[in-house]
Each structure stands twice: as structure tokens, then as C-alpha cells.
Design an enzyme around this catalytic site. Structure first.
Site, short mmCIF file in Angstrom:
data_model
loop_
_atom_site.label_atom_id
_atom_site.label_comp_id
_atom_site.label_asym_id
_atom_site.label_seq_id
_atom_site.Cartn_x
_atom_site.Cartn_y
_atom_site.Cartn_z
N SER A 184 0.75 -1.18 0.09
CA SER A 184 -0.07 0.04 -0.05
C SER A 184 0.83 1.23 0.08
O SER A 184 1.93 1.18 0.57
CB SER A 184 -0.88 0.03 1.23
OG SER A 184 0.02 0.15 2.42
N LYS A 185 0.26 2.35 -0.31
CA LYS A 185 1.08 3.62 -0.77
C LYS A 185 1.45 4.11 0.84
O LYS A 185 2.46 4.73 1.18
CB LYS A 185 -0.15 4.59 -0.87
CG LYS A 185 -0.09 5.40 -2.61
CD LYS A 185 -0.97 6.34 -2.59
CE LYS A 185 -1.65 5.97 -3.70
NZ LYS A 185 -2.57 6.91 -4.16
#
Ligand code: GLU
Length: 480
Positions: free
Chosen positions: A253-254
Site C-alpha cells: 500500500s501507498k
């Protein structure tokens, strides 16, 4: 078996995700290995997620990575157009064929009606699923509604009580009960197809033999298989690639790091290094080798060696692979990269021979191209500050006096070489009666502003006499 044809089918939602690059890479490798074709197809039927410029960005990023597609937007090919929004009439035709053959039906429910249905199912703890109320309409009622222009969708009629079996190259034998599969919307009221219909129609019409994509699409695959069956089309081979994970094994994930390929581009990862690293996120050659060119990957890659378990995206590993590629990159290429990056930072670009000197000093020390610039700014401009901790540790009350005495002993511009500097500084330390470090550490601080970096004398030779004398003078003024 027919010629291999595979596709990368991204939705243009902004940028190329590293997971997308892995999917593109595996498709590319598989196509090239089998002398087949690698297609790019843009899946832009979800109009709510469109982002301006995303397609151009995707194509540019794939180009940077060196993954050339044989067919696709701008590349030609005789099965186009390769952009789904340019194929809308096709999907309608196929949806109507399904309706005629009893594999799909019109539904006219409003969003509110569907909300109520869902709430009721939740209350009764039922699996949320379309309850097929539209199937109760008579043919005449359907005709009348269509004629009145009422908004309609087309839904897949999932067969009752069957088991959908998928033999996935990576996941093995996977079964889904049809009772668990929703009567998926195939054509929306705005006339656009959903992903499922467009994906299957296009894979068929484009002659796709192998569908290689991320694991997150596995749950859609039974719907696709039902569609292939309903059309009477031959199934492609499916291969669902393992998830990419953060180091803590949560889904990549970012929040835990960069996920856009562009970020890695900007930070100065070489495309070959990024591809080499990405190739190992789910695949391995079965031995200890770690460095593979794209051609070598083509030779070695097989879907059979793709694993099921999630692959951790480990940035230290990427750094170490990138380091290897930087070490063997040509000076001309690195010079060009450094020039561009200096300009991007608004820094003055020195002559090529100076950049070549920076490369010699830093090549073995940097993990990214960006570090050739931001990791050693003092090789381009005088330091404007001095590392506080290093000053405290290495700049003693007597240091200033020693350096002042050293200045007139420094060789002239022509003899300003690493070896002569080294012997002069060491000799001086002996005369004073201290270890050479007592002069070397403060000199480094004066010249670079920090306590780390390439060899002091080599660095001084590169900077030249004038810059070094000026910098030592400034440090004396600043630090005493
Ligand atoms: N458009 C889908 C995506 O964005 C394609 C999935 C597939 O390859 O079927 O990844």
C-alpha cells in the site's frame, strides 16, 4: 497450440502501479519466450475512475521500462481498437446475443430499489446478491419498458447449481459454486459494459491465449468462465499472480512506501534494475542467480516457476540490485542522467569531465541515480553548513591553527593530486606529532561540510586547488 497472445489490460486510473508493472513484465516475458504477441489494451469503461493523461502516462512508463508492446494504442495491430471506450457497439451486440440465447436478461431496478433489496438481505443475513426480480417480468413487460426508454441494465443469468472449475497455472484447481455467484451486471444503463463483459469479449476477439493477471482478479474468473461458456468460446489459460506485500506482509500500500513506477523512476532506479527486481516478486530461477537482463529473463521465465504465496516488496533488495546496475552502467549514460537531475534540481551543471570525476568517486557508493546529485551536493557547490555532530567531534581548539599552517604547504594547481595531497597531509601530521586523522577529519568537514563521503584526497583533486583553498578558508571563518 496456437501462437501465444497475451495482454496487459490496465485501467487508466492515474499511474502505473508496481504491481501493474509486474503483470506487464510477466506477460511480456511469456510472450517473448514463446515468440508470441504482447498486447496493451486500455480498459476505460468505468467512467467514474478516468484520469486525464493517464493513458499517455502508462504508455510512457512502459516505454521507459523497455516493455514494448506489439499491438495496442499507437502500436498498430489488426484486432483493434485497443481502447475499450472505442468498442462500445461491440459489447452491446454481444450482450444482446446473450439475451437471445437465454444467458442474460434486462433488469430495470432503480438504485433505491437495489439498496432496499440489499438492506433486507443483510437483515436476514443472506449473501447479498441480485434476487432476480427482473426475471418475473413477462416478455411483453420487458418490451414495453424498453420501448418507454426506462433505464435498463443487462445481467448475466448465472446457471443454477453448477460448479465452475478453474485450472489455474499458478493457483492449481479452484472451484466456485454457482450459488455464490451474483447475476453480474454486464451492460450498464449508460451503455458502457462492465469490466467482466468487455474483458471477456475482448480477450476472445483479440485471440488472447493466456490471461496472466493479479490474484485480485481470481474471484472474477468464474463469471468470465460462465461468459465463455455462454458464448461457446474456447477458454484461455489462466494464471493469477501472487499478491505483492509490504514487509509486514500486509497488502502493498501507498501508506508504507511508493507504489507508482514513476516514483522509482524519479528516485533514480534504472529500468533494468527495477525490472530485474520486479521479476523476482513471485518468480525465481530456481537457483542462486539474482542479476538478469531482460533477455535473460525472457530465456529463463516460466509460469510454472511462479509461486502462490505473496511476494514481499523489499526496498533494500531493490537498492542492492540497483547498485549492481549502476556499477556497470556506462559513464556516458550516467553523465546524461546526472545532467538531467542537476537541471531538475536547479543546480548548475558542471562540464562533463567534472561529472565523470563525480561518477568515479560515487559509483560504488550510491544506491540510486538521485544520490549522485543529492547525496553529494558538495561535489558541485561549496557547502553552506557544517555537520554539527562532526564539527563537535573533529574540530578542536587547535584544529584552526593546524589547517592555517597547512594551507601554504598545499601543492600548486598542477600538482594538486590525490597522492601528493595525501603525502603532504600525512607528513604534516607527523611533524605536529598527531595521528593523520586529526587533520583528515577536519579537512573533510571543511571541504564537504560532512563527515561521510568518498576518499578525501580524491575528492580534493576533483574539486581542484581554488575550490579547496576557498572552502578551507570559509570553514576557518565559520568554525574558528
Ligand atoms: N482492467 C483490469 C485492471 O485494471 C484488468 C484485469 C485483467 O487483466 O483482467 O487490472
Amino acid at each position: 497450440m496456437s501462437t501465444v497472445r497475451v495482454r496487459f489490460a490496465p485501467s487508466p486510473t492515474g499511474y502505473l502501479h508496481v504491481g501493474g508493472l509486474r503483470t506487464a513484465l510477466y506477460n511480456y516475458l511469456f510472450a517473448k519466450k514463446h515468440g508470441g504477441a504482447f498486447l496493451l489494451r486500455i480498459e476505460d469503461t468505468d467512467r467514474t475512475r478516468l484520469v486525464e493523461g493517464a493513458v499517455e502516462n502508462l504508455i510512457r512508463t512502459l516505454g521507459w521500462a523497455g516493455l514494448r508492446f506489439d499491438e495496442g494504442p499507437g502500436a498498430g495491430g489488426d484486432r483493434g481498437p485497443y481502447v475499450q471506450s472505442e468498442r462500445l457497439s461491440l459489447y452491446r451486440t454481444y450482450a444482446e446475443q446473450l439475451i437471445r440465447d437465454g444467458h442474460a436478461y434486462y433488469a430495470f431496478d432503480t438504485a433505491e430499489e437495489l439498496e432496499l433489496m440489499k438492506a433486507e438481505q443483510e437483515r436476514l443475513k443472506l449473501t447479498p446478491k441480485y434476487d432476480r426480480r427482473a426475471l418475473k417480468l413477462s416478455a411483453a413487460e420487458v418490451e414495453a419498458k424498453l420501448a418507454s426508454g426506462a433505464p435498463s441494465v443487462v445481467r448475466l443469468r448465472v446457471p443454477d447449481a453448477t460448479t465452475v472449475v478453474i485450472e489455474d497455472v499458478v493457483r492449481g484447481h479452484v472451484e466456485f459454486e454457482s450459488a455464490m455467484i451474483d447475476d453480474q451486471v454486464l451492460l450498464k444503463s449508460d451503455g458502457y459494459p462492465t469490466y467482466h463483459l468487455a474483458n471477456v469479449v475482448d480477450d476472445h476477439l483479440m485471440g488472447i491465449t493466456h490471461v496472466i493477471r493479479g490474484e485480485e482478479w481470481l474471484s472474477s474468473t468464474p463469471k468470465h468462465v460462465l461468459l465463455y461458456r455462454a458464448f461457446g468460446w474456447e477458454l484461455p489459460v489462466f494464471a493469477h499472480l501472487p499478491l505483492l506485500l509490504n514487509p509486514d506482509r500486509s497488502k502493498l500500500s501507498k501508506r508504507q512506501g511508493d507504489v507508482a513506477v514513476e516514483d522509482y523512476m524519479r528516485k533514480g532506479y534504472l529500468p533494468e534494475a527495477l525490472l530485474n527486481f520486479i521479476a523476482f516478486l513471485g518468480w525465481n530461477p530456481g537457483d542462486e542467480r539474482e542479476i538478469f537482463s531482460l533477455e535473460e529473463l525472457v530465456r529463463e521465465f516460466t509460469l510454472e516457476r511462479v509461486g502462490k504465496s505473496g511476494a514481499v516488496f523489499n526496498i533494500e533488495k531493490l537498492d542492492s540490485v540497483n547498485k549492481e546496475y549502476i556499477k556497470t552502467a556506462s559513464t556516458a549514460r550516467l553523465t546524461e542522467e546526472i545532467r538531467l537531475r542537476l537541471t531538475a534540481h536547479g543546480m548548475a551543471v558542471p562540464p562533463d569531465h567534472h561529472i565523470a570525476g563525480v561518477i568515479v568517486l560515487m559509483k560504488e557508493r550510491v544506491a540510486t541515480l538521485e544520490e549522485f546529485v543529492t547525496g553529494c551536493g558538495y561535489l558541485y557547490a561549496d557547502p553552506v553548513a557544517y555537520d554539527e555532530e562532526a564539527s563537535k567531534k573533529n574540530w578542536k581548539p587547535e584544529t584552526g591553527g593546524w589547517l592555517r599552517e597547512l594551507l601554504p604547504l598545499l601543492p600548486g594547481a598542477d600538482g594538486f593530486t590525490a597522492s601528493s595531497l595525501e603525502s603532504i597531509v600525512k607528513e604534516r601530521a607527523t611533524v605536529i606529532g598527531v595521528g593523520a586523522g586529526k587533520l583528515i577529519h577536519p579537512l573533510r568537514l571543511a571541504v564537504s561540510g560532512t563527515s561521510k563521503g568518498p576518499g578525501l584526497f580524491e575528492m580534493m583533486e576533483l574539486l581542484g586547488r581554488d575550490a579547496c583553498v576557498r572552502r578551507i578558508g570559509r570553514a576557518l571563518a565559520a568554525l574558528g
